[in-house]
Motif scaffolding. Structure first.
Motif, PDB file in Angstrom:
ATOM      1  N   THR A   1       0.644  44.223  31.561  1.00  0.00           N
ATOM      2  CA  THR A   1       1.639  44.622  32.550  1.00  0.00           C
ATOM      3  C   THR A   1       1.224  44.111  33.915  1.00  0.00           C
ATOM      4  OG1 THR A   1       1.972  46.646  31.265  1.00  0.00           O
ATOM      5  CG2 THR A   1       2.942  46.587  33.458  1.00  0.00           C
ATOM      6  N   ARG A   2       2.187  43.561  34.622  1.00  0.00           N
ATOM      7  CA  ARG A   2       1.950  43.055  35.975  1.00  0.00           C
ATOM      8  C   ARG A   2       3.072  43.543  36.885  1.00  0.00           C
ATOM      9  NH1 ARG A   2      -2.139  42.095  33.799  1.00  0.00           N
ATOM     10  NH2 ARG A   2      -3.226  40.137  33.543  1.00  0.00           N
ATOM     11  N   SER A   3       2.758  43.618  38.168  1.00  0.00           N
ATOM     12  CA  SER A   3       3.773  44.020  39.146  1.00  0.00           C
ATOM     13  C   SER A   3       4.444  42.803  39.766  1.00  0.00           C
ATOM     14  CB  SER A   3       3.149  44.899  40.232  1.00  0.00           C
ATOM     15  OG  SER A   3       2.099  44.203  40.874  1.00  0.00           O
ATOM     16  N   GLY A   4       4.082  41.635  39.314  1.00  0.00           N
ATOM     17  CA  GLY A   4       4.688  40.399  39.797  1.00  0.00           C
ATOM     18  C   GLY A   4       4.108  39.230  39.024  1.00  0.00           C
ATOM     19  N   THR A   5       4.541  38.023  39.380  1.00  0.00           N
ATOM     20  CA  THR A   5       4.067  36.840  38.657  1.00  0.00           C
ATOM     21  C   THR A   5       3.193  35.942  39.531  1.00  0.00           C
ATOM     22  OG1 THR A   5       6.132  35.710  39.208  1.00  0.00           O
ATOM     23  CG2 THR A   5       6.008  36.816  37.048  1.00  0.00           C
TER      24      THR A   5
ATOM     25  N   SER B   1       2.395  34.694  34.315  1.00  0.00           N
ATOM     26  CA  SER B   1       3.071  35.703  33.499  1.00  0.00           C
ATOM     27  C   SER B   1       2.009  36.567  32.813  1.00  0.00           C
ATOM     28  CB  SER B   1       3.980  35.038  32.467  1.00  0.00           C
ATOM     29  OG  SER B   1       3.266  34.688  31.315  1.00  0.00           O
ATOM     30  N   PRO B   2       2.369  37.795  32.481  1.00  0.00           N
ATOM     31  CA  PRO B   2       1.392  38.674  31.831  1.00  0.00           C
ATOM     32  C   PRO B   2       0.831  38.107  30.526  1.00  0.00           C
ATOM     33  CG  PRO B   2       3.312  39.932  32.524  1.00  0.00           C
ATOM     34  CD  PRO B   2       3.635  38.486  32.742  1.00  0.00           C
TER      35      PRO B   2
ATOM     36  N   GLY C   1       4.374  41.214  27.149  1.00  0.00           N
ATOM     37  CA  GLY C   1       4.140  41.147  28.586  1.00  0.00           C
ATOM     38  C   GLY C   1       5.260  41.871  29.316  1.00  0.00           C
TER      39      GLY C   1
ATOM     40  N   THR D   1       6.693  42.696  33.133  1.00  0.00           N
ATOM     41  CA  THR D   1       6.646  42.460  34.573  1.00  0.00           C
ATOM     42  C   THR D   1       7.568  43.478  35.223  1.00  0.00           C
ATOM     43  OG1 THR D   1       6.287  40.091  34.219  1.00  0.00           O
ATOM     44  CG2 THR D   1       6.959  40.777  36.433  1.00  0.00           C
TER      45      THR D   1
ATOM     46  N   GLU E   1       9.593  44.666  38.136  1.00  0.00           N
ATOM     47  CA  GLU E   1      10.207  44.097  39.338  1.00  0.00           C
ATOM     48  C   GLU E   1      10.408  45.215  40.348  1.00  0.00           C
ATOM     49  OE1 GLU E   1      13.639  41.858  38.173  1.00  0.00           O
ATOM     50  OE2 GLU E   1      12.449  40.486  36.973  1.00  0.00           O
TER      51      GLU E   1
ATOM     52  N   GLU F   1      12.043  46.496  34.334  1.00  0.00           N
ATOM     53  CA  GLU F   1      11.013  45.677  33.735  1.00  0.00           C
ATOM     54  C   GLU F   1      11.591  44.461  33.030  1.00  0.00           C
ATOM     55  OE1 GLU F   1      11.594  48.898  32.651  1.00  0.00           O
ATOM     56  OE2 GLU F   1      10.102  49.960  33.823  1.00  0.00           O
ATOM     57  N   ARG F   2      10.856  43.370  33.119  1.00  0.00           N
ATOM     58  CA  ARG F   2      11.177  42.176  32.351  1.00  0.00           C
ATOM     59  C   ARG F   2      10.171  42.121  31.198  1.00  0.00           C
ATOM     60  NH1 ARG F   2       9.871  36.819  34.748  1.00  0.00           N
ATOM     61  NH2 ARG F   2       9.478  38.266  36.427  1.00  0.00           N
TER      62      ARG F   2
END
Length: 120
Positions: free
Chosen positions: A55-59, A63-64, A100, A102, A104, A110-111
């Motif tokens: 999981t990420r809060s951005g790119t 990408s995760p 993954g 992300t 937003e 979430e993506r």
């Protein structure tokens, strides 16, 4: 709970919901042994699916799913074997997926990127 931990927990919740929406049944979460931890274990029909969630809060850092290196995949294969050994008779095949997430910030949703059989 730290923001990173909250983000990770949110990602695992989203990934579990995603897997179930894809027809899988989540049978274990955050399973640990001396080798490490598996985020999710699901059944896809008769196949056991070990799911690594990133999981990420951005790119900004990519990408995760790009964070799952060949070294991490090798560890996941060992963990998958350990889980399967600890749960005899569960499933007939074994697969490693990466989900993954992300988050937003501006939109609050979430993506999701799902790579099936990432460990083959």
């Amino acid at each position: 709970m730290a923001k990173k931990d909250e983000l990770g927990r949110r990602g695992e919740d989203v990934a579990a919901e995603w897997c179930e929406a894809q027809g899988m049944r989540v049978v274990d979460r955050n399973w640990r042994c001396r080798e490490g931890e598996i985020d999710l274990v699901a059944l896809d029909g008769d196949e056991v699916v070990v799911v690594e969630v990133k999981t990420r809060s951005g790119t900004g850092w990519g990408s995760p799913v790009e964070a799952v290196t060949p070294v991490k995949l090798a560890r996941l294969r060992r963990l998958a074997g350990a889980w399967h050994e600890a749960h005899p008779g569960t499933g007939r095949g074994l697969r490693i997926d990466v989900v993954g997430i992300t988050v937003e910030r501006c939109r609050g949703h979430e993506r999701i990127e799902h790579v099936r059989a990432a460990g083959s």
